[in-house]
Design a protein around this motif. Sequence first.
Motif, mmCIF file in Angstrom:
data_model
loop_
_atom_site.group_PDB
_atom_site.id
_atom_site.type_symbol
_atom_site.label_atom_id
_atom_site.label_comp_id
_atom_site.label_asym_id
_atom_site.label_seq_id
_atom_site.Cartn_x
_atom_site.Cartn_y
_atom_site.Cartn_z
ATOM 1 N N PRO A 71 15.615 -3.223 28.672
ATOM 2 C CA PRO A 71 15.285 -2.879 30.254
ATOM 3 C C PRO A 71 16.599 -3.674 30.833
ATOM 4 O O PRO A 71 17.293 -3.131 31.627
ATOM 5 C CB PRO A 71 14.288 -3.001 30.452
ATOM 6 N N TRP A 72 16.839 -5.004 30.759
ATOM 7 C CA TRP A 72 17.621 -6.002 31.381
ATOM 8 C C TRP A 72 19.191 -5.310 31.216
ATOM 9 O O TRP A 72 19.798 -5.248 32.028
ATOM 10 C CB TRP A 72 17.639 -7.058 30.939
ATOM 11 N N GLU A 73 19.491 -4.984 29.592
ATOM 12 C CA GLU A 73 20.743 -4.691 29.398
ATOM 13 C C GLU A 73 21.161 -3.446 30.020
ATOM 14 O O GLU A 73 22.197 -3.145 30.417
ATOM 15 C CB GLU A 73 20.982 -4.677 27.747
ATOM 16 N N SER A 74 20.154 -2.388 30.035
ATOM 17 C CA SER A 74 20.396 -1.143 30.498
ATOM 18 C C SER A 74 20.723 -1.003 32.116
ATOM 19 O O SER A 74 21.474 -0.191 32.681
ATOM 20 C CB SER A 74 19.337 -0.015 30.216
ATOM 21 N N CYS A 75 20.083 -2.158 32.725
ATOM 22 C CA CYS A 75 20.556 -2.335 34.194
ATOM 23 C C CYS A 75 21.663 -2.993 34.434
ATOM 24 O O CYS A 75 22.481 -2.910 35.448
ATOM 25 C CB CYS A 75 19.460 -2.731 34.901
ATOM 26 N N ASN A 76 22.215 -3.834 33.457
ATOM 27 C CA ASN A 76 23.238 -5.141 33.919
ATOM 28 C C ASN A 76 24.328 -4.987 32.976
ATOM 29 O O ASN A 76 25.094 -5.693 33.154
ATOM 30 C CB ASN A 76 22.649 -6.294 33.995
ATOM 31 N N GLY A 77 24.130 -4.216 31.699
ATOM 32 C CA GLY A 77 24.952 -4.773 30.555
ATOM 33 C C GLY A 77 26.065 -3.677 30.324
ATOM 34 O O GLY A 77 26.766 -3.921 29.253
ATOM 35 N N ALA A 78 26.349 -2.589 30.763
ATOM 36 C CA ALA A 78 27.199 -1.576 30.653
ATOM 37 C C ALA A 78 28.290 -1.115 31.764
ATOM 38 O O ALA A 78 27.868 -1.579 32.874
ATOM 39 C CB ALA A 78 26.776 -0.452 29.936
ATOM 40 N N ASN A 79 29.418 -0.799 31.327
ATOM 41 C CA ASN A 79 30.343 -0.254 32.638
ATOM 42 C C ASN A 79 30.471 1.262 32.624
ATOM 43 O O ASN A 79 31.169 1.708 33.383
ATOM 44 C CB ASN A 79 31.652 -0.819 32.273
ATOM 45 N N HIS A 80 29.717 2.079 31.744
ATOM 46 C CA HIS A 80 30.058 3.589 31.964
ATOM 47 C C HIS A 80 28.576 4.087 31.675
ATOM 48 O O HIS A 80 27.820 3.520 31.007
ATOM 49 C CB HIS A 80 30.728 4.139 30.814
#
Length: 82
Positions: A71-80
């Motif tokens: 969940p943290w990565e999906s909110c903060n970890g991608a640019n598209h």
Amino acid sequence: EGYALYLDIEHTDGTFAYGSQVQLSGTASWQWESAVVIPSKPILVVYLFCLFRYREGKVDFDDVTLRTLTPWESCNGANHQL
């Protein structure tokens, strides 16, 4: 057009979502891209294609990864977002 990471998604109910894409520019000797897919339904299978068509030259796709994010990565970890 024609230089992209392309996804076809099969949902658990048997329906498909075709054609999610991350377009690549091809203007550098290397390129890094990321994307997040937020499905409308639960996913059964993802078909990932590395496309290089309708162009001249050569391309190498290296270290292509497809995974479930925390969940943290999906909110903060991608640019598209697709």
